[in-house]
Motif scaffolding. Structure first.
Motif, PDB file in Angstrom:
ATOM      1  N   HIS A   1       0.835  -1.210   0.000  1.00 37.48           N
ATOM      2  CA  HIS A   1       0.000   0.000   0.000  1.00 37.48           C
ATOM      3  C   HIS A   1       0.867   1.255   0.000  1.00 37.48           C
ATOM      4  O   HIS A   1       0.645   2.189  -0.764  1.00 37.48           O
ATOM      5  CB  HIS A   1      -0.927  -0.021   1.214  1.00 37.48           C
ATOM      6  CG  HIS A   1      -1.791   1.185   1.351  1.00 37.48           C
ATOM      7  ND1 HIS A   1      -2.851   1.434   0.503  1.00 37.48           N
ATOM      8  CD2 HIS A   1      -1.739   2.231   2.219  1.00 37.48           C
ATOM      9  CE1 HIS A   1      -3.432   2.568   0.846  1.00 37.48           C
ATOM     10  NE2 HIS A   1      -2.779   3.075   1.879  1.00 37.48           N
ATOM     11  N   GLU A   2       1.862   1.280   0.859  1.00 36.55           N
ATOM     12  CA  GLU A   2       2.833   2.361   0.886  1.00 36.55           C
ATOM     13  C   GLU A   2       4.010   1.918   1.728  1.00 36.55           C
ATOM     14  O   GLU A   2       3.921   0.959   2.496  1.00 36.55           O
ATOM     15  CB  GLU A   2       2.230   3.665   1.426  1.00 36.55           C
ATOM     16  CG  GLU A   2       1.811   3.615   2.877  1.00 36.55           C
ATOM     17  CD  GLU A   2       1.200   4.942   3.349  1.00 36.55           C
ATOM     18  OE1 GLU A   2       0.650   5.677   2.516  1.00 36.55           O
ATOM     19  OE2 GLU A   2       1.280   5.230   4.545  1.00 36.55           O
ATOM     20  N   TYR A   3       5.117   2.616   1.569  1.00 38.18           N
ATOM     21  CA  TYR A   3       6.268   2.334   2.426  1.00 38.18           C
ATOM     22  C   TYR A   3       6.844   3.639   2.943  1.00 38.18           C
ATOM     23  O   TYR A   3       6.720   4.690   2.322  1.00 38.18           O
ATOM     24  CB  TYR A   3       7.327   1.495   1.712  1.00 38.18           C
ATOM     25  CG  TYR A   3       7.982   2.143   0.507  1.00 38.18           C
ATOM     26  CD1 TYR A   3       9.199   2.816   0.630  1.00 38.18           C
ATOM     27  CD2 TYR A   3       7.412   2.047  -0.764  1.00 38.18           C
ATOM     28  CE1 TYR A   3       9.810   3.396  -0.467  1.00 38.18           C
ATOM     29  CE2 TYR A   3       8.023   2.609  -1.866  1.00 38.18           C
ATOM     30  CZ  TYR A   3       9.226   3.278  -1.708  1.00 38.18           C
ATOM     31  OH  TYR A   3       9.827   3.860  -2.798  1.00 38.18           O
ATOM     32  N   GLU A   4       7.454   3.553   4.102  1.00 38.85           N
ATOM     33  CA  GLU A   4       7.923   4.745   4.807  1.00 38.85           C
ATOM     34  C   GLU A   4       9.383   4.595   5.173  1.00 38.85           C
ATOM     35  O   GLU A   4       9.831   3.515   5.580  1.00 38.85           O
ATOM     36  CB  GLU A   4       7.098   4.952   6.068  1.00 38.85           C
ATOM     37  CG  GLU A   4       7.544   6.115   6.933  1.00 38.85           C
ATOM     38  CD  GLU A   4       6.710   6.254   8.196  1.00 38.85           C
ATOM     39  OE1 GLU A   4       7.026   7.150   8.998  1.00 38.85           O
ATOM     40  OE2 GLU A   4       5.758   5.478   8.368  1.00 38.85           O
ATOM     41  N   LEU A   5      10.154   5.657   5.009  1.00 41.02           N
ATOM     42  CA  LEU A   5      11.519   5.674   5.517  1.00 41.02           C
ATOM     43  C   LEU A   5      11.456   6.020   6.997  1.00 41.02           C
ATOM     44  O   LEU A   5      11.056   7.124   7.367  1.00 41.02           O
ATOM     45  CB  LEU A   5      12.369   6.699   4.755  1.00 41.02           C
ATOM     46  CG  LEU A   5      13.184   6.129   3.595  1.00 41.02           C
ATOM     47  CD1 LEU A   5      12.264   5.610   2.514  1.00 41.02           C
ATOM     48  CD2 LEU A   5      14.151   7.155   3.049  1.00 41.02           C
ATOM     49  N   SER A   6      11.815   5.053   7.814  1.00 38.59           N
ATOM     50  CA  SER A   6      11.726   5.199   9.260  1.00 38.59           C
ATOM     51  C   SER A   6      12.844   6.103   9.773  1.00 38.59           C
ATOM     52  O   SER A   6      13.974   6.059   9.276  1.00 38.59           O
ATOM     53  CB  SER A   6      11.822   3.819   9.922  1.00 38.59           C
ATOM     54  OG  SER A   6      11.850   3.935  11.318  1.00 38.59           O
TER      55      SER A   6
ATOM     56  N   PHE B   1      18.731  16.254   8.221  1.00 41.28           N
ATOM     57  CA  PHE B   1      19.500  16.868   7.136  1.00 41.28           C
ATOM     58  C   PHE B   1      19.403  16.023   5.869  1.00 41.28           C
ATOM     59  O   PHE B   1      19.212  16.563   4.773  1.00 41.28           O
ATOM     60  CB  PHE B   1      20.969  17.038   7.529  1.00 41.28           C
ATOM     61  CG  PHE B   1      21.819  17.495   6.373  1.00 41.28           C
ATOM     62  CD1 PHE B   1      21.908  18.845   6.053  1.00 41.28           C
ATOM     63  CD2 PHE B   1      22.513  16.577   5.582  1.00 41.28           C
ATOM     64  CE1 PHE B   1      22.664  19.271   4.963  1.00 41.28           C
ATOM     65  CE2 PHE B   1      23.272  16.997   4.487  1.00 41.28           C
ATOM     66  CZ  PHE B   1      23.345  18.348   4.181  1.00 41.28           C
ATOM     67  N   LEU B   2      19.568  14.712   6.007  1.00 48.08           N
ATOM     68  CA  LEU B   2      19.514  13.836   4.832  1.00 48.08           C
ATOM     69  C   LEU B   2      18.177  13.976   4.109  1.00 48.08           C
ATOM     70  O   LEU B   2      18.131  14.079   2.875  1.00 48.08           O
ATOM     71  CB  LEU B   2      19.732  12.380   5.252  1.00 48.08           C
ATOM     72  CG  LEU B   2      21.075  12.027   5.901  1.00 48.08           C
ATOM     73  CD1 LEU B   2      21.115  10.539   6.248  1.00 48.08           C
ATOM     74  CD2 LEU B   2      22.242  12.398   5.000  1.00 48.08           C
ATOM     75  N   PHE B   3      17.088  13.983   4.851  1.00 50.29           N
ATOM     76  CA  PHE B   3      15.764  14.112   4.248  1.00 50.29           C
ATOM     77  C   PHE B   3      15.595  15.476   3.571  1.00 50.29           C
ATOM     78  O   PHE B   3      15.070  15.568   2.467  1.00 50.29           O
ATOM     79  CB  PHE B   3      14.674  13.912   5.294  1.00 50.29           C
ATOM     80  CG  PHE B   3      14.465  12.482   5.709  1.00 50.29           C
ATOM     81  CD1 PHE B   3      14.642  11.446   4.816  1.00 50.29           C
ATOM     82  CD2 PHE B   3      14.072  12.162   7.005  1.00 50.29           C
ATOM     83  CE1 PHE B   3      14.439  10.125   5.180  1.00 50.29           C
ATOM     84  CE2 PHE B   3      13.869  10.851   7.392  1.00 50.29           C
ATOM     85  CZ  PHE B   3      14.059   9.822   6.471  1.00 50.29           C
ATOM     86  N   LYS B   4      16.048  16.539   4.271  1.00 51.69           N
ATOM     87  CA  LYS B   4      15.876  17.888   3.716  1.00 51.69           C
ATOM     88  C   LYS B   4      16.720  18.056   2.459  1.00 51.69           C
ATOM     89  O   LYS B   4      16.270  18.644   1.469  1.00 51.69           O
ATOM     90  CB  LYS B   4      16.266  18.926   4.772  1.00 51.69           C
ATOM     91  CG  LYS B   4      15.969  20.366   4.371  1.00 51.69           C
ATOM     92  CD  LYS B   4      14.481  20.647   4.351  1.00 51.69           C
ATOM     93  CE  LYS B   4      14.193  22.117   4.010  1.00 51.69           C
ATOM     94  NZ  LYS B   4      14.618  23.020   5.110  1.00 51.69           N
TER      95      LYS B   4
ATOM     96  N   THR C   1       4.910  14.341   4.721  1.00 55.91           N
ATOM     97  CA  THR C   1       4.958  13.834   6.088  1.00 55.91           C
ATOM     98  C   THR C   1       5.911  14.704   6.893  1.00 55.91           C
ATOM     99  O   THR C   1       6.852  15.281   6.340  1.00 55.91           O
ATOM    100  CB  THR C   1       5.413  12.364   6.134  1.00 55.91           C
ATOM    101  OG1 THR C   1       5.493  11.931   7.491  1.00 55.91           O
ATOM    102  CG2 THR C   1       6.773  12.182   5.477  1.00 55.91           C
ATOM    103  N   GLU C   2       5.698  14.786   8.195  1.00 56.10           N
ATOM    104  CA  GLU C   2       6.512  15.652   9.035  1.00 56.10           C
ATOM    105  C   GLU C   2       7.865  15.038   9.373  1.00 56.10           C
ATOM    106  O   GLU C   2       8.860  15.740   9.473  1.00 56.10           O
ATOM    107  CB  GLU C   2       5.766  15.972  10.340  1.00 56.10           C
ATOM    108  CG  GLU C   2       4.515  16.820  10.142  1.00 56.10           C
ATOM    109  CD  GLU C   2       3.859  17.155  11.458  1.00 56.10           C
ATOM    110  OE1 GLU C   2       4.421  16.770  12.507  1.00 56.10           O
ATOM    111  OE2 GLU C   2       2.801  17.793  11.453  1.00 56.10           O
TER     112      GLU C   2
END
Length: 415
Positions: A187-192, A206-209, A227-228
């Motif tokens: 359905h979906e996957y998330e980077l934890s 920082f990596l996400f931004k 997502t926040e």
């Protein structure tokens, strides 16, 4: 191949410890014999030597490869070089050993993960403490999905709101298990992003931004939502899960490399690490525009994959052609199955109902209801006939070499 797969855990295999212990490679002959013994206990009847380039293998592929019976006492040729990047997999009664292939998508993916790991090791030396900030992956599947690898291998973490959530997977494990799962069931996957220390969490922010600011359009084309605390993706069913993770891993590798490079260049004091990381994170801001499939074909993305996989063959374009061919084949099969369903079941059944309707009559008080039912049946029949008339084989343009060809194909998918 959609048969539920099995693979041995390390505890189910037996080795003497001989081999290259520095890199964790077992003795080839012991590895071969131990896997065969495990496979025989699990119902295997034949084994195949499959080039890693063919991961995940289809039934059609296996039908073209030599197969061998599964006795437990047989020697493997010295000319065979196994790949240990992913474990051997048992599909029903067919066991697949993976043969080394330095230019496969799988090799490239694990090569990129190696670069991420080295960047993490560099940060650990810089900060003089162990850093574990590489994101992990959690995915959701519909709870009513019966053929679930998460349940079969006890890989699920929780159930909530009709969804089944996996446990947290490393990027390596997510690639392996995710490739074995029908992508339509994810359905979906998330980077934890939940780590024990404040420093690791700030690094991850920082990596996400960095990833989002530099590759926003690319990530959006891969299905990233808002997502926040990290990234959440609805995977694109027309790309393999492996290709989507490879692109994502390259984006993370670039962000990690940028962080290490900045720290080496500026050398801020260690006692100011959190403030400095937050400052760099806040400065990562670029215009965010979505350009759809065009983003995947951008030159900087093609170069990104070649750079972090240490390739020079514009691999992404080659892979997109392969995946286009596979996706086009699936769409064509869907068209044929739908046409067969219309011609052999849906239209004949409705014709029979319309004929029966015309032969019956009812009292005056039910006549209007009966007429409404007749019109409903006729409308449905007309719609089916119109669908059949318009149901042509999907249009094939460009062989996946351009965003336009993909957009045409995607627009014709029914799933």
């Amino acid at each position: 191949m959609q048969i539920l797969a099995k693979w041995p855990s390390p505890s189910e295999l037996s080795f003497s410890g001989q081999g290259d212990s520095e890199v964790g490679i077992p003795n080839t002959k012991e590895y071969f014999q131990s896997v065969l013994a495990w496979a025989k206990e699990n119902g295997a009847e034949e084994y195949f030597l499959v080039p890693l380039e063919k991961w995940v293998p289809s039934s059609e592929l296996l039908s073209t490869l030599p197969s061998y019976p599964v006795p437990t006492q047989v020697e493997i040729s010295d000319s065979v070089t196994f790949s240990y990047l992913i474990p051997p997999v048992l599909f029903g009664k067919k066991l697949c050993f993976w043969i080394s292939d330095e230019k496969s998508l799988t090799d490239s993916y694990f090569h990129v993960l190696g670069k991420i790991e080295r960047s993490e090791e560099q940060l650990s030396k810089i900060f003089e403490k162990e850093i574990h900030a590489t994101p992990e992956i959690i995915w959701k599947e519909e709870e009513n999905h019966s053929d679930s690898l998460l349940l079969e291998r006890k890989l699920w973490g929780k159930r909530e709101n009709g969804k089944r959530y996996s446990s947290s997977f490393s990027l390596a494990k997510a690639f392996f298990v995710g490739s074995l799962t029908d992508i339509r069931e994810i359905h979906e996957y998330e980077l934890s992003s939940q780590y024990s220390s404040e420093l690791e969490n700030v690094i991850l922010k920082f990596l996400f931004k960095r990833a989002d600011s530099k590759y926003f359009s690319l990530l959006s084309a891969l299905g990233k939502g808002e997502t926040e605390n990290g990234f959440v993706f609805k995977p694109k069913i027309y790309f393999s899960f492996g290709l989507q993770l490879l692109i994502l891993a390259c984006v993370i590798a670039e962000a990690y490399e940028e962080l290490v490079s900045r720290w080496i260049e500026e050398r801020p004091p260690l006692n100011d690490v959190l403030n400095k990381l937050e400052e760099w994170t806040n400065k990562e801001s670029h215009p965010k525009t979505e350009v759809g499939m065009d983003a995947i074909f951008e030159e900087k993305v093609i170069h990104l994959l070649d750079k972090y996989a240490d390739r020079s063959d514009r691999f992404l374009l080659k892979r997109l052609e392969e995946e286009y061919s596979q996706s086009y084949k699936r769409v064509s099969e869907q068209f044929q199955l739908r046409k067969k369903e219309l011609e052999e079941k849906l239209i004949p059944d409705l014709l029979s109902q319309v004929e029966s309707h015309s032969k019956l009559s009812f009292p005056e008080e039910l006549k209007s209801e009966w007429e409404i039912l007749g019109k409903t049946l006729q409308t449905r029949l007309e719609n089916f006939l119109l669908e059949r008339k318009n149901l042509q084989n999907p249009e094939e343009k460009g062989n996946g070499k351009s965003p336009e060809s993909w957009n045409i194909l995607i627009g014709q998918r029914s799933d």
